[in-house]
Design a protein around this motif. Sequence first.
Motif, PDB file in Angstrom:
ATOM      1  N   ASP A 140       0.920  -1.161   0.131  1.00 40.19           N
ATOM      2  CA  ASP A 140      -0.038   0.099  -0.060  1.00 40.19           C
ATOM      3  C   ASP A 140       0.903   1.317   0.004  1.00 40.19           C
ATOM      4  O   ASP A 140       1.578   1.292   0.764  1.00 40.19           O
ATOM      5  CB  ASP A 140      -0.947   0.027   1.314  1.00 40.19           C
ATOM      6  CG  ASP A 140      -2.009  -0.719   0.776  1.00 40.19           C
ATOM      7  OD1 ASP A 140      -2.529  -0.806  -0.245  1.00 40.19           O
ATOM      8  OD2 ASP A 140      -2.787  -1.230   1.963  1.00 40.19           O
ATOM      9  N   PRO A 141       0.860   2.045  -1.094  1.00 40.98           N
ATOM     10  CA  PRO A 141       1.578   3.387  -0.840  1.00 40.98           C
ATOM     11  C   PRO A 141       0.862   4.112   0.079  1.00 40.98           C
ATOM     12  O   PRO A 141      -0.558   4.135   0.259  1.00 40.98           O
ATOM     13  CB  PRO A 141       1.178   4.181  -2.306  1.00 40.98           C
ATOM     14  CG  PRO A 141      -0.066   3.372  -2.731  1.00 40.98           C
ATOM     15  CD  PRO A 141      -0.272   2.013  -2.267  1.00 40.98           C
ATOM     16  N   ALA A 198      -0.991  12.335  -5.171  1.00 40.27           N
ATOM     17  CA  ALA A 198      -0.094  13.042  -6.110  1.00 40.27           C
ATOM     18  C   ALA A 198      -0.227  12.192  -7.360  1.00 40.27           C
ATOM     19  O   ALA A 198      -0.132  12.978  -8.472  1.00 40.27           O
ATOM     20  CB  ALA A 198       1.312  12.754  -5.610  1.00 40.27           C
ATOM     21  N   VAL A 199      -0.410  11.022  -7.612  1.00 33.74           N
ATOM     22  CA  VAL A 199      -0.902  10.367  -8.670  1.00 33.74           C
ATOM     23  C   VAL A 199      -2.115  10.675  -9.296  1.00 33.74           C
ATOM     24  O   VAL A 199      -2.139  11.235 -10.406  1.00 33.74           O
ATOM     25  CB  VAL A 199      -0.752   8.731  -8.425  1.00 33.74           C
ATOM     26  CG1 VAL A 199      -1.679   7.951  -9.676  1.00 33.74           C
ATOM     27  CG2 VAL A 199       0.531   8.161  -8.275  1.00 33.74           C
ATOM     28  N   ASP A 200      -3.134  11.207  -8.367  1.00 35.75           N
ATOM     29  CA  ASP A 200      -4.492  11.731  -9.017  1.00 35.75           C
ATOM     30  C   ASP A 200      -4.431  12.898  -9.626  1.00 35.75           C
ATOM     31  O   ASP A 200      -4.836  13.313 -10.649  1.00 35.75           O
ATOM     32  CB  ASP A 200      -5.417  11.641  -7.816  1.00 35.75           C
ATOM     33  CG  ASP A 200      -5.951  10.354  -7.523  1.00 35.75           C
ATOM     34  OD1 ASP A 200      -5.856   9.287  -8.399  1.00 35.75           O
ATOM     35  OD2 ASP A 200      -6.477   9.976  -6.499  1.00 35.75           O
ATOM     36  N   ARG A 201      -3.536  13.781  -8.966  1.00 34.48           N
ATOM     37  CA  ARG A 201      -3.127  15.187  -9.404  1.00 34.48           C
ATOM     38  C   ARG A 201      -2.523  15.105 -10.871  1.00 34.48           C
ATOM     39  O   ARG A 201      -2.773  15.715 -11.861  1.00 34.48           O
ATOM     40  CB  ARG A 201      -2.449  15.813  -8.552  1.00 34.48           C
ATOM     41  CG  ARG A 201      -3.229  16.531  -7.526  1.00 34.48           C
ATOM     42  CD  ARG A 201      -2.355  17.682  -6.790  1.00 34.48           C
ATOM     43  NE  ARG A 201      -1.000  17.213  -6.096  1.00 34.48           N
ATOM     44  CZ  ARG A 201      -1.000  16.683  -4.927  1.00 34.48           C
ATOM     45  NH1 ARG A 201      -2.042  16.408  -4.200  1.00 34.48           N
ATOM     46  NH2 ARG A 201       0.262  16.184  -4.638  1.00 34.48           N
ATOM     47  N   LEU A 202      -1.523  14.062 -10.901  1.00 34.62           N
ATOM     48  CA  LEU A 202      -0.773  14.042 -12.030  1.00 34.62           C
ATOM     49  C   LEU A 202      -1.643  13.559 -13.332  1.00 34.62           C
ATOM     50  O   LEU A 202      -1.823  13.963 -14.448  1.00 34.62           O
ATOM     51  CB  LEU A 202       0.241  12.949 -12.041  1.00 34.62           C
ATOM     52  CG  LEU A 202       1.268  12.406 -13.307  1.00 34.62           C
ATOM     53  CD1 LEU A 202       2.014  13.829 -13.928  1.00 34.62           C
ATOM     54  CD2 LEU A 202       1.904  11.077 -13.152  1.00 34.62           C
ATOM     55  N   LEU A 203      -2.475  12.460 -13.074  1.00 41.60           N
ATOM     56  CA  LEU A 203      -3.412  12.152 -14.088  1.00 41.60           C
ATOM     57  C   LEU A 203      -4.490  13.002 -14.572  1.00 41.60           C
ATOM     58  O   LEU A 203      -4.688  13.250 -15.653  1.00 41.60           O
ATOM     59  CB  LEU A 203      -4.111  10.539 -13.444  1.00 41.60           C
ATOM     60  CG  LEU A 203      -3.218   9.542 -13.290  1.00 41.60           C
ATOM     61  CD1 LEU A 203      -4.412   8.478 -12.605  1.00 41.60           C
ATOM     62  CD2 LEU A 203      -2.468   9.170 -14.412  1.00 41.60           C
ATOM     63  N   GLN A 204      -4.849  13.553 -13.698  1.00 42.96           N
ATOM     64  CA  GLN A 204      -5.832  14.965 -13.887  1.00 42.96           C
ATOM     65  C   GLN A 204      -5.094  16.007 -14.708  1.00 42.96           C
ATOM     66  O   GLN A 204      -5.505  16.348 -15.867  1.00 42.96           O
ATOM     67  CB  GLN A 204      -6.410  15.703 -12.873  1.00 42.96           C
ATOM     68  CG  GLN A 204      -7.497  16.457 -12.726  1.00 42.96           C
ATOM     69  CD  GLN A 204      -8.167  16.710 -11.569  1.00 42.96           C
ATOM     70  OE1 GLN A 204      -7.561  16.748 -10.397  1.00 42.96           O
ATOM     71  NE2 GLN A 204      -9.425  17.245 -11.656  1.00 42.96           N
ATOM     72  N   ALA A 240       5.900   3.411  -6.367  1.00 45.99           N
ATOM     73  CA  ALA A 240       7.092   3.393  -7.334  1.00 45.99           C
ATOM     74  C   ALA A 240       7.413   4.759  -7.000  1.00 45.99           C
ATOM     75  O   ALA A 240       8.905   4.872  -6.876  1.00 45.99           O
ATOM     76  CB  ALA A 240       6.891   3.056  -8.789  1.00 45.99           C
ATOM     77  N   LEU A 241       6.656   5.695  -7.166  1.00 49.20           N
ATOM     78  CA  LEU A 241       7.125   7.174  -6.838  1.00 49.20           C
ATOM     79  C   LEU A 241       7.648   7.165  -5.415  1.00 49.20           C
ATOM     80  O   LEU A 241       8.592   7.891  -5.220  1.00 49.20           O
ATOM     81  CB  LEU A 241       6.166   8.074  -7.190  1.00 49.20           C
ATOM     82  CG  LEU A 241       5.770   8.243  -8.943  1.00 49.20           C
ATOM     83  CD1 LEU A 241       4.601   9.103  -8.727  1.00 49.20           C
ATOM     84  CD2 LEU A 241       6.760   8.794  -9.579  1.00 49.20           C
ATOM     85  N   GLU A 242       6.994   6.923  -4.530  1.00 50.49           N
ATOM     86  CA  GLU A 242       7.227   6.828  -3.133  1.00 50.49           C
ATOM     87  C   GLU A 242       8.552   6.068  -2.774  1.00 50.49           C
ATOM     88  O   GLU A 242       9.367   6.589  -1.980  1.00 50.49           O
ATOM     89  CB  GLU A 242       6.016   6.244  -2.387  1.00 50.49           C
ATOM     90  CG  GLU A 242       6.241   6.390  -0.679  1.00 50.49           C
ATOM     91  CD  GLU A 242       5.169   5.856   0.030  1.00 50.49           C
ATOM     92  OE1 GLU A 242       4.120   5.305  -0.475  1.00 50.49           O
ATOM     93  OE2 GLU A 242       5.235   5.851   1.178  1.00 50.49           O
ATOM     94  N   THR A 243       8.609   5.120  -3.505  1.00 53.61           N
ATOM     95  CA  THR A 243      10.077   4.221  -3.270  1.00 53.61           C
ATOM     96  C   THR A 243      11.260   5.124  -3.925  1.00 53.61           C
ATOM     97  O   THR A 243      12.471   5.296  -3.126  1.00 53.61           O
ATOM     98  CB  THR A 243      10.102   2.913  -4.004  1.00 53.61           C
ATOM     99  OG1 THR A 243       9.018   2.353  -3.567  1.00 53.61           O
ATOM    100  CG2 THR A 243      11.300   2.154  -3.820  1.00 53.61           C
ATOM    101  N   CYS A 244      10.941   5.710  -5.075  1.00 53.92           N
ATOM    102  CA  CYS A 244      12.130   6.578  -5.374  1.00 53.92           C
ATOM    103  C   CYS A 244      12.514   7.680  -4.568  1.00 53.92           C
ATOM    104  O   CYS A 244      13.815   8.094  -3.869  1.00 53.92           O
ATOM    105  CB  CYS A 244      11.914   7.488  -6.756  1.00 53.92           C
ATOM    106  SG  CYS A 244      11.871   6.262  -8.124  1.00 53.92           S
ATOM    107  N   ALA A 245      11.289   8.557  -4.048  1.00 52.93           N
ATOM    108  CA  ALA A 245      11.724   9.626  -3.143  1.00 52.93           C
ATOM    109  C   ALA A 245      12.278   9.157  -1.769  1.00 52.93           C
ATOM    110  O   ALA A 245      13.115   9.711  -1.094  1.00 52.93           O
ATOM    111  CB  ALA A 245      10.273  10.249  -3.003  1.00 52.93           C
TER     112      ALA A 245
END
Lengths: 208, 208
Positions: free
Chosen positions: B95-96, B103-109, B128-133
């Motif tokens: 689970d992220p 953040a993903v929802d804002r990006l998709l929008q 995936a984004l959380e892991t990089c950060a």
Amino acid sequence: MLISELARRADLPVATVKYYLREGLVGPGVATSPTRAQYDDTHLRRLRLVRALAEVGGLRLATISEVLAAVDDDDRPTLELLGAVHEPLAPATPDPSPGWLDAVDRLLQALGWPVHPMASHRRVLAHALETCAGLGHELDDATLRAYAAAAMAVAEVDVEGVPVADRELAIETVVVGTVLREPVLLALRRLAQEAASGRRFGAAGAGC
Amino acid sequence: MLISELARRADLPVATVKYYLREGLVGPGVATSPTRAQYDDTHLRRLRLVRALAEVGGLRLATISEVLAAVDDDDRPTLELLGAVHEPLAPATPDPSPGWLDAVDRLLQALGWPVHPMASHRRVLAHALETCAGLGHELDDATLRAYAAAAMAVAEVDVEGVPVADRELAIETVVVGTVLREPVLLALRRLAQEAASGRRFGAAGAGC
């Protein structure tokens, strides 16, 4: 700092830090007594780099040693330094048929990508293409060209982001950027497939 | 054809074919004696599709049954049919954090990609984004936009290639295209990184 603080700040067990010290992946601290040594930020940085190479890159200790030797050798040109870590990041792959290796070489030549003939990723690509074809879903030339163009677009962003003034950070960025951005790209592709499917087959806004 | 030939042509062990028949994933043949039945090309096609779903897609039998029900229900719109197989292809992901989902929802929008709020791949991207950060290598907005643009470019090629007139082949193409083209894209990205590194840091032609 003592080894306990070093380990805590590197987010590693003390036993792992001691192991990396024994293996020479991280240089010794300054001994302050027969059983104590002091470490500083250079140790912490090196430890974080070793951790990224091992945990994110999945590299074996022998390979990590080679990479670190390249980092510490200021005479190594940047391109060679980056190649020292990029090449061993290639996933283990069964041998592709020679015909598929030839097909990859022709593709790279047509794309104008100068890639060293020993590059492991050439074999990985040949195997991936062979697997698709074996299941009756060979990629046609236009599809392959579209994939290559997209791959180059993200690769240029990746390479631009490598901070070459700092050799340790450059290597860490190559490993983390190469490996950890892959799930980002794949997840974006699948979300894009759902968006593109919606456009082609359904009402906009219906999603998947 | 007899079950032995059916199994041979589907490249599956006879025991596996019998198992799929028992589970109702493939319809029964025409019995010619109490211990023999005849099968035809419709059985072979279905068997190949089940094999692709199980082996390439890694789907569980319960999910395969649902996908096949969607294939057989001519009233299901194409988009829903494709969604029935695409959604369960999402890899298992921890689970992220809610912040990363937002953040993903804002990006998709911002991208204008209409993706169903339950789409599993939204969670995969957030993780995936959380892991990089978490490793100190967060993707900035420009990088993420470049990745999204590349992902959409390949997704459009993928979706164009789905042969919608044949529902079984459409589903097989979605599974094989979604899963098996991923290693192709990743290998091309790594070869492109080597080419782009050569351009930025070394003599053209030197490669990695």
